[in-house]
Each structure stands twice: as structure tokens, then as C-alpha cells.
Design a protein around this motif. Structure first.
Motif, PDB file in Angstrom:
ATOM      1  N   CYS A  58      -0.946 -12.448   4.852  1.00  0.00           N
ATOM      2  CA  CYS A  58      -1.385 -11.052   4.843  1.00  0.00           C
ATOM      3  C   CYS A  58      -1.947 -10.653   3.487  1.00  0.00           C
ATOM      4  O   CYS A  58      -2.873  -9.850   3.402  1.00  0.00           O
ATOM      5  N   THR A  59      -1.397 -11.223   2.410  1.00  0.00           N
ATOM      6  CA  THR A  59      -1.875 -10.852   1.071  1.00  0.00           C
ATOM      7  C   THR A  59      -3.386 -11.082   0.957  1.00  0.00           C
ATOM      8  O   THR A  59      -4.110 -10.224   0.457  1.00  0.00           O
ATOM      9  N   ASP A 155      -1.709  -1.420   5.314  1.00  0.00           N
ATOM     10  CA  ASP A 155      -0.898  -2.623   5.129  1.00  0.00           C
ATOM     11  C   ASP A 155       0.169  -2.547   6.225  1.00  0.00           C
ATOM     12  O   ASP A 155       1.193  -1.887   6.072  1.00  0.00           O
ATOM     13  N   SER A 179       1.162  -9.492   8.856  1.00  0.00           N
ATOM     14  CA  SER A 179       1.687 -10.768   8.334  1.00  0.00           C
ATOM     15  C   SER A 179       2.438 -11.521   9.427  1.00  0.00           C
ATOM     16  O   SER A 179       3.146 -10.909  10.235  1.00  0.00           O
ATOM     17  N   LYS A 184       8.903 -12.119   9.266  1.00  0.00           N
ATOM     18  CA  LYS A 184       8.320 -10.998  10.004  1.00  0.00           C
ATOM     19  C   LYS A 184       8.743 -11.039  11.475  1.00  0.00           C
ATOM     20  O   LYS A 184       9.349 -11.999  11.940  1.00  0.00           O
TER      21      LYS A 184
HETATM   22  C1  PLP Z   1       4.335  -4.571   3.071  1.00  0.00           C
HETATM   23  C2  PLP Z   1       3.887  -5.975   2.885  1.00  0.00           C
HETATM   24  N1  PLP Z   1       2.617  -6.217   2.529  1.00  0.00           N
HETATM   25  C3  PLP Z   1       2.160  -7.469   2.375  1.00  0.00           C
HETATM   26  C4  PLP Z   1       2.977  -8.552   2.570  1.00  0.00           C
HETATM   27  C5  PLP Z   1       2.419  -9.917   2.333  1.00  0.00           C
HETATM   28  O1  PLP Z   1       2.460 -10.719   3.468  1.00  0.00           O
HETATM   29  P1  PLP Z   1       2.245 -12.305   3.324  1.00  0.00           P
HETATM   30  O2  PLP Z   1       3.521 -12.878   2.835  1.00  0.00           O
HETATM   31  O3  PLP Z   1       1.871 -12.750   4.710  1.00  0.00           O
HETATM   32  O4  PLP Z   1       1.135 -12.510   2.364  1.00  0.00           O
HETATM   33  C6  PLP Z   1       4.302  -8.357   2.946  1.00  0.00           C
HETATM   34  C7  PLP Z   1       5.197  -9.505   3.140  1.00  0.00           C
HETATM   35  O5  PLP Z   1       6.378  -9.457   2.991  1.00  0.00           O
HETATM   36  C8  PLP Z   1       4.785  -7.036   3.101  1.00  0.00           C
HETATM   37  O6  PLP Z   1       6.049  -6.774   3.442  1.00  0.00           O
END
Ligand code: PLP
Length: 366
Positions: A58-59, A155, A179, A184
Motif C-alpha cells: 500500500c505504501t 489511505d 493494503s 490486514k
Molecule cells: C494506515 C496505513 N497506511 C499505509 C499502510 C502501509 O501498508 P503496506 O504495509 O501495505 O505498505 C498501513 C499498513 O499498516 C497502514 O496501516
């Protein structure tokens, strides 16, 4: 030692196994991205959006979103002070400045009033989080965005399956990102997805997520700086099975929440974080806030939990306190959650007996 009560963990069935095996056997040659395409379609169908790009995590989807919305140095992007740091870093990667504002105490999501107060001539966008599967106030946030001509990224990392006034998270703003990281509600180990209804934004995100490759002058030609952000087919196969089962995964989380809520709702030393009216939280991480005058310290509770093999988590620290960021606002609610917030174990294998034990232990400590 007592059985481990895990903070998070997935619910894997024969479907996930079958899809993963299928990807290993058949996800090559001309079908090398078959499961990725299926995943993107399943996400579009479930959310009712036009476009999806599945990503490593997700980042990077958030970063891609910030890039295609043209956030850059000199821009201010208003974001919540209560989140995993990926929210802020995704903004900062572009050179833009995250401006951290406070959250609502009852949902832990960004406060629309705080957004209004933070707007300046430099404000270009809003990055909100549907914190722990609770719902940000999208009616107000979208109204502010329209009034001030601001871009909006949701997000929605933990919030797949959460619904605000009949509409699913991730589908309100210009861009939404989810994500599939292992903690998750729907997992693929690492993984994510960017969604949008805006076709030009989608085309641009597609290009930038595959190294800016255009083949315009030659095969492998790239016309601008891009990134290799697309998901692997094998991870996509796992995520696909989970997305297809998302309604039952949400129901499991909601059951776990109800076991906690029924035992803790009358406890005077804490507040249970509940869904807002007309909303369906996915209760990704059922959470509580200890009262200010509670004598038992939050970290002592977490320590005792650990000794009993109960894995709970403290609230996120405020991102505005991190050394790479400048703080403009005080954000007392985010500060309170950082000090007194607890997310309770809600792995998919949590039983009602586990939840009862967690609640008994907590009440005894309080
Ligand atoms: C609110 C939020 N944004 C972004 C992310 C990032 O997700 P990823 O680990 O898939 O990059 C997370 C992951 O814990 C999150 O809780």
C-alpha cells in the motif's frame, strides 16, 4: 505458557491454497499476470470503481497516488497525525510537506474541523485514513475539498469492506489505496492496490508503476522516471481469494468486536471505539481508549498481556513527533491515543473464549 492470542493473522481456506497453487503452476508465459488481472477486476467489481492497479504494498500505491496528483515541493498536504508512518512518508517522497492535524476522539479518524483550520494558500490535498477500519467523515471532507479545490487520497489501507453511508471506502476521493499486508483483514503477505474512477489518473499511474516504460522510440524505451511498483502474480492469487471472501472476513472481525464490546462497553475506565451511525466498520483492529484518570498505565497492561501471551498493540505515536517532520499543531486527541490507546487481539483465529480472557485480564488490571 498459555495459548498465544495473536494480534492479527489471516483466515486461509482451500480457496487461497488452490489459487496459490494455480499461480505457481500456471502463472507464467502468456498468463504471467493472470491472477493480477483477476485481482484488479475483483477489486473493481467489489468496490464499484472503474480502475485498479495492484502493487507491491500500500505504501507504494500511496506514493503513486501522490505522484499522479502532482504533489511536489512547496505543496502542503493535510493528513492525520494518527497513522502508520507510511501515510506521511508517501507524501514526503514527492517533496510535498505533510501537515499533521488532529483526529476525532470517537473514531480516531482525521477531524474535518481540523482540516478546515489547517488550510493555507499552499494546501493542495488531503490524505485521510480510515483508521483501523473506522470511517472518516467523507461527506464533510469531500465538501471541504470541493470548496477549496483540493485533491483527496484515501489511505484505506486497513479498511477493505468498510462502508460510509452506503458507499465503500476508497471510492470517495480522487484515489484510494488498500493494503494486503499480513496483518490486514485481507492478506497476501505484502501487497496493495490503488483504485480510482478517474481514467487519466489511472493511465498515468499505470505508466509510472511500470518504470515509465512507453516503448515509444524502441522496445524498453522509457520517457520519464517511474518505479517498478506492480504486484507479483503469486501474491495477487492470494489476495484474489481473500477479496472474493471479504464479506465473511468482515463478519468474522465484527463478531470478534462484539465479543469485546459486550464485555467492555460498561467499563468506566475505558471507551470502546465503535462505528459511526450509518456506517459499517470492518473492525480491522478493535480498539479502546483508557480514561485519563485510569491509574493503571497502558504500557503496564501491555506488558502483563505479553506475559500471558496476549498480543495487543499500543496506539501509534504521533507522526508529527518524528525527527523528519515539523510540527505545526498540538493534536491532543492523537496524543491521548498514543499514550492511552490499545488495539486488542483480533486475528481471524480469535475465539470468544480468548476475547473473554483478554477482557477479564484487562478488567482485573484496571
Ligand atoms: C494506515 C496505513 N497506511 C499505509 C499502510 C502501509 O501498508 P503496506 O504495509 O501495505 O505498505 C498501513 C499498513 O499498516 C497502514 O496501516
Amino acid at each position: 505458557m498459555r495459548k498465544k492470542i495473536s494480534f492479527a493473522g489471516p483466515w486461509i481456506t482451500q480457496r487461497e491454497i488452490d489459487y496459490a497453487v494455480d499461480a505457481v503452476k500456471n502463472g507464467w508465459y502468456e498468463t504471467y499476470d493472470l491472477h493480477t488481472k483477476r485481482l484488479e477486476k475483483a477489486v473493481c467489481d467489489y468496490l464499484g470503481v472503474k480502475h485498479a492497479i495492484a502493487t507491491h504494498c500500500c505504501t507504494v500505491a500511496l506514493h503513486l497516488g501522490c505522484e499522479v496528483l502532482d504533489f511536489k515541493e512547496g505543496d502542503e498536504i493535510i493528513c492525520t497525525d494518527f497513522s502508520w508512518v507510511a501515510t506521511a512518508h508517501a507524501i514526503a517522497y514527492t517533496g510535498a510537506t505533510p501537515v499533521f492535524v488532529d483526529v476525532e476522539p470517537d473514531s480516531w479518524c482525521i477531524s474535518a474541523d481540523a482540516i478546515r483550520k489547517a488550510i493555507t494558500k499552499k494546501t493542495k490535498g488531503i490524505m485521510l485514513v480510515h483508521s483501523f477500519g473506522q470511517l472518516a467523515d467523507m461527506d464533510q471532507i469531500m465538501a471541504i475539498a470541493r470548496e477549496h479545490d483540493l485533491r483527496v487520497i484515501e489511505d484505506a489501507a486497513p479498511s477493505l469492506g468498510a462502508i460510509y453511508h452506503g458507499q465503500k471506502t476508497g471510492t470517495f476521493g480522487d484515489i484510494g489505496c488498500f493494503s494486503f499486508q499480513g496483518a490486514k483483514i485481507a492478506v497476501s503477505g505484502e501487497g496493495g492496490v490503488l483504485v480510482t474512477n478517474n481514467s487519466p489518473l489511472f493511465e498515468r499511474a499505470k505508466l509510472l508503476s511500470s518504470m515509465g516504460r512507453t516503448d515509444s522510440q524502441a522496445v524498453f524505451w522509457s520517457d520519464e522516471l517511474g518505479w517498478q511498483y506492480t504486484i507479483g502474480n503469486l501474491s495477487a492469487a492470494l489476495a484474489l481469494a481473500q477479496v472474493e471472501r471479504i464479506e465473511e472476513l468482515v463478519q468474522r472481525k465484527r463478531d470478534i468486536f462484539s465479543w469485546y464490546d459486550s464485555r467492555l462497553r460498561d467499563c468506566p475506565q475505558l471507551t470502546v471505539i465503535r462505528e459511526k451511525p450509518n456506517c459499517r466498520s470492518n473492525y480491522a483492529y478493535p480498539s479502546i481508549l483508557l480514561s485519563e484518570n485510569t491509574r493503571t498505565r497502558r504500557d503496564d497492561i501491555l506488558k502483563t498481556f505479553r506475559e500471558l501471551n496476549i498480543h495487543a498493540r499500543p496506539g501509534f505515536p504521533q507522526m508529527s513527533r518524528f525527527p523528519m517532520y515539523v510540527q505545526r499543531f498540538q493534536n491532543p486527541h492523537a496524543a491521548a491515543i498514543a499514550q492511552r490507546g490499545i488495539s486488542l487481539p483480533s486475528a481471524a483465529n480469535t475465539t470468544e473464549e480468548d476475547a473473554a480472557f483478554v477482557c477479564e485480564t484487562l478488567k482485573a488490571l484496571l
